[in-house]
Every structure is written in structure tokens, then in C-alpha cells.
Design a protein around this motif. Structure first.
Motif, PDB file in Angstrom:
ATOM      1  N   ARG A  78      -5.788   2.323   7.317  1.00 52.84           N
ATOM      2  CA  ARG A  78      -6.569   2.556   6.082  1.00 52.84           C
ATOM      3  C   ARG A  78      -8.067   2.555   6.373  1.00 52.84           C
ATOM      4  O   ARG A  78      -8.819   3.328   5.779  1.00 52.84           O
ATOM      5  CB  ARG A  78      -6.236   1.480   5.037  1.00 52.84           C
ATOM      6  CG  ARG A  78      -4.819   1.566   4.486  1.00 52.84           C
ATOM      7  CD  ARG A  78      -4.773   2.217   3.128  1.00 52.84           C
ATOM      8  NE  ARG A  78      -3.419   2.643   2.755  1.00 52.84           N
ATOM      9  CZ  ARG A  78      -3.145   3.451   1.741  1.00 52.84           C
ATOM     10  NH1 ARG A  78      -4.108   3.922   0.981  1.00 52.84           N
ATOM     11  NH2 ARG A  78      -1.906   3.798   1.474  1.00 52.84           N
ATOM     12  N   GLU A 104       0.811  -1.234   0.000  1.00 51.27           N
ATOM     13  CA  GLU A 104       0.000   0.000   0.000  1.00 51.27           C
ATOM     14  C   GLU A 104       0.842   1.282   0.000  1.00 51.27           C
ATOM     15  O   GLU A 104       0.523   2.236   0.702  1.00 51.27           O
ATOM     16  CB  GLU A 104      -0.934   0.017   1.228  1.00 51.27           C
ATOM     17  CG  GLU A 104      -1.859  -1.177   1.341  1.00 51.27           C
ATOM     18  CD  GLU A 104      -3.186  -0.997   0.584  1.00 51.27           C
ATOM     19  OE1 GLU A 104      -3.243  -0.108  -0.286  1.00 51.27           O
ATOM     20  OE2 GLU A 104      -4.137  -1.747   0.862  1.00 51.27           O
ATOM     21  N   LYS A 112      -3.749   7.348   5.001  1.00 49.84           N
ATOM     22  CA  LYS A 112      -3.012   6.755   3.885  1.00 49.84           C
ATOM     23  C   LYS A 112      -1.647   6.263   4.372  1.00 49.84           C
ATOM     24  O   LYS A 112      -0.641   6.972   4.308  1.00 49.84           O
ATOM     25  CB  LYS A 112      -2.853   7.777   2.756  1.00 49.84           C
ATOM     26  CG  LYS A 112      -4.176   8.022   2.040  1.00 49.84           C
ATOM     27  CD  LYS A 112      -4.031   9.022   0.932  1.00 49.84           C
ATOM     28  CE  LYS A 112      -5.370   9.149   0.176  1.00 49.84           C
ATOM     29  NZ  LYS A 112      -5.358  10.294  -0.726  1.00 49.84           N
ATOM     30  N   GLU A 117      -3.502  -1.810   7.630  1.00 51.72           N
ATOM     31  CA  GLU A 117      -4.919  -2.109   7.351  1.00 51.72           C
ATOM     32  C   GLU A 117      -5.836  -1.329   8.311  1.00 51.72           C
ATOM     33  O   GLU A 117      -6.836  -0.748   7.890  1.00 51.72           O
ATOM     34  CB  GLU A 117      -5.193  -3.607   7.473  1.00 51.72           C
ATOM     35  CG  GLU A 117      -4.632  -4.410   6.295  1.00 51.72           C
ATOM     36  CD  GLU A 117      -4.602  -5.918   6.558  1.00 51.72           C
ATOM     37  OE1 GLU A 117      -4.009  -6.632   5.724  1.00 51.72           O
ATOM     38  OE2 GLU A 117      -5.145  -6.371   7.578  1.00 51.72           O
TER      39      GLU A 117
END
Lengths: 360, 258
Positions: free
Chosen positions: A273, A247, A278, A270
């Protein structure tokens, strides 16, 4: 060579590593008991007599590493393993091995230190593994697994790299990865062929004598050896960097973690997010060579690095060097055998992004 | 009266073995290492095992042994020669492997490796040069230095209360079941050289049997460290060293064990 995956088993990291080494055509293992890596020695003493190779429980780590030196010099595919205090005892021998350019595999199942410390997982030996540890200018090729599967796979990679560059390679792992059980898929035995190198001391039959030494009394010669080693390390840095990202494409804050904490950080990304933060992750797989370029590139476009380690802050220095002042580098660590939780990492992320960014 | 001597008229009756290189040895004049190296390599040549022998050099004066012995060799860290030799022998069990160490290397820093190598009965030969001093570093006290011996670190003489006793490591390891053949020799007279050579030959022959470690101590000298002329060191060996370290076999294999 494409490896055939041949067997899936549920195993401890230490045992998976030992089984992988046998399948990788290990000729000899020399070691000494120390928690949390004794299963490696135990697995070898149980399996090797039934299969192939040499296993010997030495009188100390000092003896083990020097047996590795002798056997590697004689052309064998050889390894040892230990945990932090034992690894400290081996450092003189490792320096000799690096100087004499002998390929071998070293495994450090790191535990909490300093001193006798504790038997729980830690990453406190990063400096020792990556910056030298022993005396003089030398480098190990250092691989950091983050799963039991990688405890297996990196054995093959480490032997390949060690033999390719005539350099000791280390698997730097920790007490948790050594002890925990996961599914592991093993390559077939015999998939990593090994030839006795022509420099090995096997008896001077039909050739000039071979000798293995790290002693060069003339400073001009010793500098030449050093330059040769540095050139080799440079080639390794150019060709063997390995890392993983998660990511990072739109990330504003990028976590950097190796080994087990990289998995914890993936969970933290995770969670972040889910909260609309971000976040991303870079996981160095090779600690030497260090993935400088990706971190340097990212430093120009992200707001923050957050380095997570199970130590007081060691790899963070290399991240700072890579970032070279282009973005702030933060650190959060746990020590003494404590493992950081994803929620703690998330809390740290939130703390950082809530701070106002100082504009120059 | 001058007489021209033609080389081609001469018969070669003695020469150094081909198992020694042409390098000039760095040893001080009169040092026993040079003799021990030559005899060791003579035995390797006479037995025809040059291609099958691997030696391990120590840290100490004989650190450069690999420059002189024309065989495959490895140079070990200080004290670890027998561990390195173990590593070699375990992966090349059909080769002849020997370590060559001094007293500081074998009987001080490497004592644990010495005892455990022999206790495992590693099928190697350990050659132990005992000159009672650290030669390479400039004549410091060794574990084998004699009572009252003056060295650069025992300037008032070795004092038992402060420094303990001369370590008879050879007597100590002879008790270990892993030791197959243990003998103490010397190289300071033609007769002792002949006996040393015989002991080396025995040790290499025994290594084929795979019945344990062979250990040869060589009581030697150090003219520079002892601050004596080479000739004076020979008297010192006879009068001082040999009473403390008497020559002879400490352990010989029983006939039915060979």
C-alpha cells in the motif's frame, strides 16, 4: 457465555495453550514428547497434579490417541497434542474418533517435513488436517491461530465446537507460534461448563447400555452413517466459518494466508500500500470449514489471488476451488522450516501485477 | 407313553445371565469365545456390578462383544484395547474396567500397549483369549501359533527360522511389577470353566484394591481356523496347546498385599 478476562501473562504459545486448556476445564490429557510441542506435555505434568484433571505420558502417539478415544467415550473433556510425525502416527485413531463421533481436542504444532524433517515451523500438514489424514470420509474442525493469544482463545472455541458437533477439533499451529512468547490474557477458570453427555460409557446405571463403535457390517447401515456425518459437516460448513480480512474493499490483489504467515502478509500488504499497490488479505481462521464464500465473492471483482503458505502449496488448491477460474490464483511458499519474509511477499506481489493480464 | 410337560410345573434351574443380551452370537459352533463371554457376564451379574463396569472390545472375532454383553462398552482399534481401557479408567477410576482381546490384537499389533499398560499397573482387568490363530481374517498365523502349526499364512507349518517362536506374552508380562494378578486358564472342560470363573471373580475383587493390572489368559480354540470339529479342538488343546501354554497362576498377590 461472555468470558471474563482475568489475567495477563507473557508466555510461550505452547504453554499458553496448555494453561488455557486447564482453565477450559480439561479432564484429561494424554501425550508423548516431540519437538516443538513438548512444552505442552511438560506444562500439564507440572500443573495438573496441583490443580485438577488427569495427565498421562503415554508410550507412543498411537497409545495417546487411543487413550483419548477411551476417555472421550467415557464423557471426559480430553485432548492430546503432537507435532507432524507424531500426528501421522495418530491418524488411525483420529479416524475412529471421528467415526464414533467423540468430541476431543487435537493440537498439531507442525514442523517441517516430510519424514523426520526438521523441528522448525511449517504448514506442511494442511492436507492431513483438512482433507482427512486417516482413512475414510471424515472431517476435523480445524482452527488456525496466528498469535499466542489465539493459542489460548482457540482452545475454548475448539472444545465448544467439538462438543457441539460431537466431532474432533484440531488446532493447527506451527513450531514458531508454539515457541514464541507474547502477551496473553487468560479467561477465568470455570467459564466453560461441561456436562457428561448421555451417550458416554459411564456404566449403565438407570438406562440402556451405551456402546461406542465405528463398525457397521451392513453396507446400507455404513452408508447411512456416512450420510449422517456428511450432513453434519455440511451444517458445520454453513454455520462455523471464520475468517479475517484486511484492506480488501478496494483491493486488486488479495493475499490468502493462515496462521503465522497471515501476520507476515499483513505487513506485506502495508508495504504494498505504501507503494500504491491496492493489496488486501484474507486470513482463513477455520481451515475446515473453509471460507469459500468470501473467496468466491472476491474472485469476481479482483485481479489476482496470491496464496502464501509454509509448504509446497496445499491451501492454494482450496482457494482455486473457491475462485473456480474467475481470477488467477498464484502461489508462493517456503518449506523445510523456512519462514517467508514480508519483503519476499512484496516482491511476489510486484512480479504478479507487472505481468500483463491476458484478455479472453 | 407320551407325556405332556407343562412349563409352569417346571423349575428354572439354570439360565443365561441378564448381563448377556438376547442377540444371537456370531461365533462358530464350539468356539471358546461364547463360553468366555457368558462366564465373564455371569461374574458381573453375581457381583452386582453391571452398572459399574465398562468393557473394551478388540478387533478380532470378539469385535462384536458389545452386542452380547449388556453393559457399557467401547470398541477399540486393532491392538489398542488396553490404551482405550486406560483412557476410561483414568477418568472413571471408581468403575470396573476390562479389556477383552485375542492373541493377534494383544500379542502382535498391540504388544507395546499391552506391556506399557501393565507396566503402569493400570487398575484394569485384561482378558486375553489365546487360540493361536487369527480367526476373523480367516485363520492366519498368530504370534502364539505353535511350532509346525499349519495356518493360511504358514501353509508348510510354523517354522522357527522364518517366523520365530510362539510368544509367551503372559510369562513376559508376569515379570512386570505393575502386574498384580496373572493367571492362565481355559474354557474347554467343565472344570476349567469353573476355574476361569473363579479367576475372573478374583480379578474384579482385586481391581477394587487399585494395586495393579489383573491379566487372565484363556487358552482357547478355533474350530474353523484350525479346520477341526469342535470335539477335535478339545483334544488339540489338551495335547498341543497346554504343553506350550500350561494352565495355572503365574503371579498371585501375597496375602499381606491384599
Amino acid at each position: 457465555m461472555k468470558m471474563q478476562k482475568s489475567e495477563v501473562r507473557l508466555m510461550k504459545g505452547n504453554e499458553a495453550l496448555a494453561e488455557a486448556a486447564i482453565r477450559a476445564g480439561l479432564d484429561a490429557y494424554f501425550g508423548y514428547p516431540i519437538t516443538p510441542q513438548s512444552e505442552i506435555l511438560e506444562y500439564f505434568t507440572e500443573q495438573i497434579p496441583k490443580r485438577h484433571g488427569v495427565v498421562l505420558q503415554a508410550e507412543s502417539e498411537v497409545a495417546s490417541i487411543n487413550m483419548v478415544y477411551g476417555a472421550a467415550g467415557a464423557g471426559a473433556r480430553v485432548m492430546t497434542s503432537s507435532s507432524s510425525p507424531g500426528m501421522s502416527l495418530m491418524q488411525e485413531g483420529i479416524s475412529y474418533i471421528a467415526a464414533a463421533e467423540l468430541p476431543c481436542l487435537l493440537v498439531n504444532v507442525v514442523r517441517g517435513g516430510p519424514g523426520l524433517g526438521t523441528i522448525q515451523p511449517s504448514q506442511g500438514d494442511y492436507f492431513q488436517a483438512v482433507k482427512g489424514g486417516g482413512h475414510g470420509d471424515y472431517r476435523l474442525i480445524v482452527l488456525a491461530p496466528s498469535s499466542v493469544q489465539e493459542m489460548c482463545d482457540f482452545v475454548f472455541d475448539a472444545f465448544k465446537l467439538a462438543e457441539k458437533y460431537r466431532n474432533p477439533a484440531m488446532i493447527l499451529t506451527d513450531g514458531a507460534l508454539g515457541q514464541m512468547m507474547e502477551k496473553v490474557e487468560f479467561p477465568e477458570e470455570g467459564s466453560l461448563p461441561h456436562q457428561v453427555p448421555d451417550w458416554a460409557t459411564t456404566g449403565k446405571k438407570g438406562r440402556e447400555r451405551n456402546f461406542i463403535t465405528s463398525l457397521h457390517m451392513e453396507p446400507e447401515k455404513m452408508e447411512e452413517i456416512n450420510l449422517h456425518l456428511q450432513k453434519k459437516y455440511k451444517v458445520i460448513e454453513e454455520n462455523e466459518v471464520r475468517f479475517e480480512t484486511f484492506e480488501i474493499d478496494d483491493a486488486e490483489i488479495v493475499l490468502v494466508a493462515f496462521g503465522l504467515p497471515a501476520r507476515i502478509c499483513q505487513k506485506a500488504v502495508e508495504l504494498a500500500r505504501e507503494k500504491g499497490i491496492k493489496a488486501g488479505l484474507v486470513r482463513p481462521i477455520t481451515l475446515f470449514p473453509f471460507p469459500k464464500k468470501i473467496l468466491s465473492d472476491l474472485s469476481k471483482k479482483i485481479d489476482h489471488f496470491l496464496v502464501i503458505e509454509l509448504n509446497a502449496g496445499q491451501m492454494v488448491e482450496d482457494v482455486m476451488l473457491a475462485a473456480n477460474g474467475k481470477c488467477p490464483v498464484h502461489f508462493k511458499g517456503r518449506m523445510g522450516g523456512m519462514i517467508i519474509q514480508p519483503e519476499e511477499v512484496l516482491e511476489e506481489i510486484e512480479k504478479i501485477i507487472q505481468q500483463p493480464i491476458l484478455q479472453e | 407313553m407320551s407325556q405332556e410337560i407343562l412349563l409352569e410345573d417346571m423349575q428354572c434351574v439354570y439360565q443365561k445371565p441378564a448381563t448377556l443380551t438376547d442377540d444371537y452370537m456370531h461365533y462358530c459352533p464350539g468356539c471358546g469365545h461364547a463360553v468366555a463371554h457368558k462366564i465373564l457376564m455371569e461374574v458381573v451379574q453375581e457381583m452386582g456390578i453391571q452398572e459399574d463396569v465398562i468393557g473394551v472390545a478388540p478387533v478380532g472375532c470378539s469385535v462384536f462383544a458389545y452386542n452380547y454383553m449388556n453393559i457399557d462398552m467401547q470398541e477399540a482399534a486393532h491392538g489398542r484395547a488396553s490404551a482405550v481401557a486406560t483412557g476410561i479408567k483414568r477418568v472413571l477410576p471408581e468403575k470396573y474396567v476390562f479389556s477383552y482381546q485375542g492373541d493377534g490384537d494383544l500379542a502382535a499389533i498391540g504388544t507395546a500397549e499391552t506391556i506399557h499398560t501393565i507396566n503402569r499397573g493400570e487398575n484394569i482387568l485384561m482378558v486375553f483369549i489365546n487360540n493361536g490363530i487369527y480367526g476373523m481374517t480367516g485363520g492366519q498365523m498368530a504370534p502364539t501359533s505353535l511350532f509346525g502349526q499349519i495356518t493360511s499364512t504358514s501353509p508348510y507349518g510354523r517354522d522357527v527360522e522364518h517366523n520365530g517362536y510362539p510368544l509367551k506374552i503372559t510369562e513376559l508380562i508376569a515379570h512386570l511389577p505393575g502386574a498384580f494378578y496373572v493367571t492362565r486358564q481355559a474354557v474347554h472342560t467343565p472344570n476349567t470353566v469353573r476355574k476361569f470363573k473363579k479367576a475372573l471373580r478374583n480379578a474384579f475383587e482385586f481391581q477394587k484394591l487399585k494395586k495393579g493390572t489383573c491379566f487372565i489368559e484363556v487358552v482357547s480354540n478355533c474350530p474353523s481356523g484350525w479346520k477341526m470339529t469342535p470335539k477335535e479342538t478339545l483334544t488339540y488343546i489338551e495335547e498341543k496347546m497346554l504343553p506350550e501354554y500350561p494352565l495355572g497362576d503365574l503371579k498371585v498377590p501375597a496375602q499381606n498385599n491384599i
